[in-house]
Motif scaffolding. Sequence first.
Motif, PDB file in Angstrom:
ATOM      1  N   ARG A   1       0.566   7.818 -28.296  1.00 10.49           N
ATOM      2  CA  ARG A   1       1.576   6.770 -28.499  1.00 10.49           C
ATOM      3  C   ARG A   1       2.970   7.271 -28.106  1.00 10.49           C
ATOM      4  O   ARG A   1       3.766   6.540 -27.503  1.00 10.49           O
ATOM      5  CB  ARG A   1       1.573   6.330 -29.957  1.00 10.49           C
ATOM      6  CG  ARG A   1       0.436   5.384 -30.314  1.00 10.49           C
ATOM      7  CD  ARG A   1       0.559   4.071 -29.553  1.00 10.49           C
ATOM      8  NE  ARG A   1      -0.194   3.005 -30.204  1.00 10.49           N
ATOM      9  CZ  ARG A   1      -0.096   1.732 -29.905  1.00 10.49           C
ATOM     10  NH1 ARG A   1       0.725   1.333 -28.957  1.00 10.49           N
ATOM     11  NH2 ARG A   1      -0.831   0.828 -30.534  1.00 10.49           N
TER      12      ARG A   1
ATOM     13  N   LYS B   1       3.667   9.664 -25.938  1.00  7.19           N
ATOM     14  CA  LYS B   1       3.683   9.793 -24.479  1.00  7.19           C
ATOM     15  C   LYS B   1       3.772   8.423 -23.820  1.00  7.19           C
ATOM     16  O   LYS B   1       4.460   8.243 -22.789  1.00  7.19           O
ATOM     17  CB  LYS B   1       2.405  10.504 -24.027  1.00  7.19           C
ATOM     18  CG  LYS B   1       2.319  10.738 -22.519  1.00  7.19           C
ATOM     19  CD  LYS B   1       3.327  11.777 -22.071  1.00  7.19           C
ATOM     20  CE  LYS B   1       3.028  12.302 -20.665  1.00  7.19           C
ATOM     21  NZ  LYS B   1       3.014  11.297 -19.621  1.00  7.19           N
ATOM     22  N   GLU B   2       3.124   7.441 -24.379  1.00  8.59           N
ATOM     23  CA  GLU B   2       3.168   6.081 -23.849  1.00  8.59           C
ATOM     24  C   GLU B   2       4.608   5.574 -23.823  1.00  8.59           C
ATOM     25  O   GLU B   2       5.050   4.973 -22.830  1.00  8.59           O
ATOM     26  CB  GLU B   2       2.291   5.181 -24.711  1.00  8.59           C
ATOM     27  CG  GLU B   2       2.035   3.808 -24.156  1.00  8.59           C
ATOM     28  CD  GLU B   2       1.061   3.011 -25.012  1.00  8.59           C
ATOM     29  OE1 GLU B   2       1.168   1.768 -25.013  1.00  8.59           O
ATOM     30  OE2 GLU B   2       0.203   3.632 -25.686  1.00  8.59           O
ATOM     31  N   GLN B   3       5.339   5.819 -24.909  1.00 11.46           N
ATOM     32  CA  GLN B   3       6.740   5.376 -24.966  1.00 11.46           C
ATOM     33  C   GLN B   3       7.620   6.196 -24.021  1.00 11.46           C
ATOM     34  O   GLN B   3       8.512   5.652 -23.362  1.00 11.46           O
ATOM     35  CB  GLN B   3       7.259   5.505 -26.408  1.00 11.46           C
ATOM     36  CG  GLN B   3       6.505   4.675 -27.423  1.00 11.46           C
ATOM     37  CD  GLN B   3       6.466   3.207 -27.056  1.00 11.46           C
ATOM     38  OE1 GLN B   3       7.486   2.610 -26.699  1.00 11.46           O
ATOM     39  NE2 GLN B   3       5.279   2.622 -27.123  1.00 11.46           N
ATOM     40  N   HIS B   4       7.362   7.509 -23.943  1.00 13.94           N
ATOM     41  CA  HIS B   4       8.181   8.350 -23.059  1.00 13.94           C
ATOM     42  C   HIS B   4       7.959   7.979 -21.599  1.00 13.94           C
ATOM     43  O   HIS B   4       8.897   8.001 -20.790  1.00 13.94           O
ATOM     44  CB  HIS B   4       7.841   9.822 -23.308  1.00 13.94           C
ATOM     45  CG  HIS B   4       8.850  10.769 -22.741  1.00 13.94           C
ATOM     46  ND1 HIS B   4       8.691  11.403 -21.520  1.00 13.94           N
ATOM     47  CD2 HIS B   4      10.063  11.182 -23.207  1.00 13.94           C
ATOM     48  CE1 HIS B   4       9.738  12.174 -21.275  1.00 13.94           C
ATOM     49  NE2 HIS B   4      10.594  12.060 -22.291  1.00 13.94           N
ATOM     50  N   ASP B   5       6.728   7.607 -21.251  1.00 15.86           N
ATOM     51  CA  ASP B   5       6.451   7.185 -19.875  1.00 15.86           C
ATOM     52  C   ASP B   5       7.145   5.874 -19.524  1.00 15.86           C
ATOM     53  O   ASP B   5       7.366   5.576 -18.342  1.00 15.86           O
ATOM     54  CB  ASP B   5       4.939   7.022 -19.668  1.00 15.86           C
ATOM     55  CG  ASP B   5       4.211   8.359 -19.593  1.00 15.86           C
ATOM     56  OD1 ASP B   5       4.893   9.402 -19.490  1.00 15.86           O
ATOM     57  OD2 ASP B   5       2.970   8.363 -19.660  1.00 15.86           O
ATOM     58  N   LEU B   6       7.498   5.089 -20.561  1.00 14.26           N
ATOM     59  CA  LEU B   6       8.216   3.831 -20.326  1.00 14.26           C
ATOM     60  C   LEU B   6       9.713   4.061 -20.141  1.00 14.26           C
ATOM     61  O   LEU B   6      10.468   3.107 -19.930  1.00 14.26           O
ATOM     62  CB  LEU B   6       7.980   2.868 -21.488  1.00 14.26           C
ATOM     63  CG  LEU B   6       6.542   2.330 -21.620  1.00 14.26           C
ATOM     64  CD1 LEU B   6       6.400   1.496 -22.896  1.00 14.26           C
ATOM     65  CD2 LEU B   6       6.161   1.506 -20.399  1.00 14.26           C
ATOM     66  N   GLY B   7      10.151   5.330 -20.259  1.00  5.51           N
ATOM     67  CA  GLY B   7      11.545   5.664 -20.006  1.00  5.51           C
ATOM     68  C   GLY B   7      12.396   5.880 -21.229  1.00  5.51           C
ATOM     69  O   GLY B   7      13.615   6.100 -21.106  1.00  5.51           O
ATOM     70  N   LEU B   8      11.814   5.853 -22.437  1.00  3.90           N
ATOM     71  CA  LEU B   8      12.598   6.080 -23.649  1.00  3.90           C
ATOM     72  C   LEU B   8      12.887   7.565 -23.816  1.00  3.90           C
ATOM     73  O   LEU B   8      12.182   8.435 -23.292  1.00  3.90           O
ATOM     74  CB  LEU B   8      11.836   5.568 -24.871  1.00  3.90           C
ATOM     75  CG  LEU B   8      11.533   4.060 -24.893  1.00  3.90           C
ATOM     76  CD1 LEU B   8      10.812   3.698 -26.186  1.00  3.90           C
ATOM     77  CD2 LEU B   8      12.808   3.242 -24.747  1.00  3.90           C
TER      78      LEU B   8
ATOM     79  N   SER C   1      11.120   8.008 -28.484  1.00  6.27           N
ATOM     80  CA  SER C   1       9.657   7.985 -28.271  1.00  6.27           C
ATOM     81  C   SER C   1       8.931   8.478 -29.503  1.00  6.27           C
ATOM     82  O   SER C   1       7.901   7.915 -29.904  1.00  6.27           O
ATOM     83  CB  SER C   1       9.290   8.854 -27.073  1.00  6.27           C
ATOM     84  OG  SER C   1       9.865   8.358 -25.890  1.00  6.27           O
TER      85      SER C   1
ATOM     86  N   THR D   1      -1.150   7.402 -19.247  1.00  4.90           N
ATOM     87  CA  THR D   1      -1.399   6.423 -20.310  1.00  4.90           C
ATOM     88  C   THR D   1      -1.642   5.031 -19.752  1.00  4.90           C
ATOM     89  O   THR D   1      -1.976   4.127 -20.496  1.00  4.90           O
ATOM     90  CB  THR D   1      -0.198   6.385 -21.272  1.00  4.90           C
ATOM     91  OG1 THR D   1       0.986   6.098 -20.523  1.00  4.90           O
ATOM     92  CG2 THR D   1      -0.038   7.703 -21.980  1.00  4.90           C
ATOM     93  N   HIS D   2      -1.465   4.853 -18.503  1.00  3.92           N
ATOM     94  CA  HIS D   2      -1.646   3.511 -17.938  1.00  3.92           C
ATOM     95  C   HIS D   2      -2.683   3.546 -16.844  1.00  3.92           C
ATOM     96  O   HIS D   2      -2.932   4.573 -16.239  1.00  3.92           O
ATOM     97  CB  HIS D   2      -0.317   2.978 -17.376  1.00  3.92           C
ATOM     98  CG  HIS D   2       0.740   2.863 -18.428  1.00  3.92           C
ATOM     99  ND1 HIS D   2       0.712   1.916 -19.428  1.00  3.92           N
ATOM    100  CD2 HIS D   2       1.847   3.620 -18.673  1.00  3.92           C
ATOM    101  CE1 HIS D   2       1.766   2.059 -20.214  1.00  3.92           C
ATOM    102  NE2 HIS D   2       2.457   3.092 -19.780  1.00  3.92           N
TER     103      HIS D   2
END
Length: 736
Positions: free
Chosen positions: A635, A637-644, A649, A735-736
């Motif tokens: 979770r 890593k998912e947020q960090h990959d979105l640029g946060l 994150s 993650t995607h």
Amino acid sequence: MTFLERLGRFEARHARLVALGWLAAVVVAFGLALGVFGSASLFNRLTSGEPVVPGESRVGRDLLADQHADGPAVVITLDGVDPSSAQARSTVQDLTRTLGEIPDVSKVTSPYDVPGGLSGAAGRTLLAADGQGIAVTARLAADLPRDVSTEHTDAIEAAVDEAAGQLPGVQARTTSLPQLVDEITHQVELDLRRGEGIALPVSLLVMVLVFGGFLAAGIPLAGAIASIAGGLASLWVFSGVIDLDATVVNVVTILGLGLCIDYGLLVVSRFREELRAVPWPHGEPDREQVIAAVGRTVAVAGRTVLFSGLIVAISLSGLMLFQAQILRALGAAGVSVVVVALLVALTFVPALLSLAGPRLVRPGLLSRVPLLRGLLARFGDVAPAEGVFSRLARRVQRHPWPIALGVTALLVLLAVPAFGLHLRSSGTELMPVGSSQRDGFDRIAERYPALAGPDLTVVARAPIADVRAWATDVATVDGVQAVDPPQQEGAVVTLGVRVDGHDPGGQTAGDVVQRLRADRPDFPIWVTGQAAGQVDFSASILRTAPWSIALVVLATFVLLFLMTGSVLVPVKALVMNVISLGASLGVVTWVFERGHLEGLLSFTSTGGIETTIPPLVLAFGFGLAMDYEVFLLSRIKEQHDLGLSNDESVAIGLQRSGRIITSAALLVIIVFAGLLAAQVLVVKQTGVALMVAVAIDATLVRMLLVPATMTLLGEWNWWAPGPLRRLHDRIGIGTH
């Protein structure tokens, strides 16, 4: 579209076929394990005994066993009778004849038919210390199958009961190693039923509260039942290939149950989240939206489950490097059960989600109860954007140093008792005081000490006169209370050694083993016995542990790197797990070795921890800890990959996963709590150890230490050297 998403969509479109396939597999699996199809059941194939490894003790035992053609002895004690009475003599002689007629009973000995009779040296060994009891031994043939041995011991017991009826006031008991094994394996079966009987209903109640309805809660539970069936079937297969210790069944099956509930909870929660995230043009999701949500769920949550399962399987595979067969069996069977849990989570649970469809996002009946509505909103599986876990993360981020140092200090303090850990390989002590066979062996040791045997046995290949001369030196060794006269046993000579305190598995006996091995005579000797086996077992563990740990650490590092692209995150996770598992071992040592909570947990301390517990806790506990690490990191890593940012994150990742981790940990603790009701000591120790490991990891580590350390490292959390970063860009699993 990823392979996992395509798999999820396929399962959603063919949900009935997949579900029916699993239903058939569950029926067959339970049938095999319970012996419905004519073959022996799993529980009739189990063994039990002291864990052994190649070493001096095993060589000595094998040498001694080669000198005897007979198998184990069944000891019959008739207490409360005068051996000199005519009625006692007549009854025992009739019993001796009856026992001799039982198939595969090779020899029967009573005090009336040995040289010298009651007054002879051999006869006196078969009389009670207070003169009011008689012992009779019935020797079985060697290498009997367990079911045949059980049949014969039952026949012996029936004959003894009939004879005892002719002696008013007599207390009769039959005691033997085959009967002890039967009692332990039967108790393991009862413990498993009791544990699951506790775990499943309570888990259902917790999941109903988490999901707000019975339908959503029932899906992980259905997956758990399928996991139990698959786990028992895989153990049934293993029992036909290797000797499977009875305790393996409880530990491995409960692990599979806990993992399956964990994964089911994660998958169901993610499905509800995915389904709520899409617009519903007709007031509720249509069939295609359900199929797409299942596909996306398997792609995202399934990836997390896959990573988690791989890490748990790798941590258990480290057990297969050890020499002890019980550890190898735990590792091999554990890996197979993890595979079952993965298959259930990636195939059966998605099919059930597809069949349930929109009903899983409708308000459940409990949500209509005013008193429960607020509770469900606060603790249900759907996390709001901001909540208790994100607020907790931000509080930790404001004071990372005090929290990181404080939690670490607490964990180290909990680990302190583990530095005094003493290992034991119990036999009768595995069963509680009051059990039939434990009381039988205790009675023999107390009332017929000559039959109980020495604490240690030295097997020597030398003339008996040389062994007799050396025995005078053995008698002067610190910790030795007495030395039995040497006995010629075929081509070898045995020397019985009795230690101070008469605890064959205690520290004193272990010290005597070390002293005898360090100062050997001029002829070959092999020191055997419970303490000698423990010394060899511990040495074997220490020799193999570095290789096992290296395998698990390296494989876990690689998997976490492929998942996160970071070098520091895997290192940090490994270090925190070591500290956390040390704390768990410290608590287990404090409870079971030092005897705290004996009354509450209904056990009698043996003064040590069973030899299998440390490697088992390190393997199983490590796997479960990494389970929650993967839940949380995926979770974040998912947020960090979105640029946060890193801190944002962490806060959002903890908010999104905190409820799942907390609920999953609570459910796993409930599952392992079922082991606390076990009567077999090693199973109870395992339950406490893994309960503590999960509780520490899901609270102190995941909720406090991880956010604190990730805050301290900042963006360095995601650092990797250039070559490794480029490698992750090519082969990493995003993650995607």
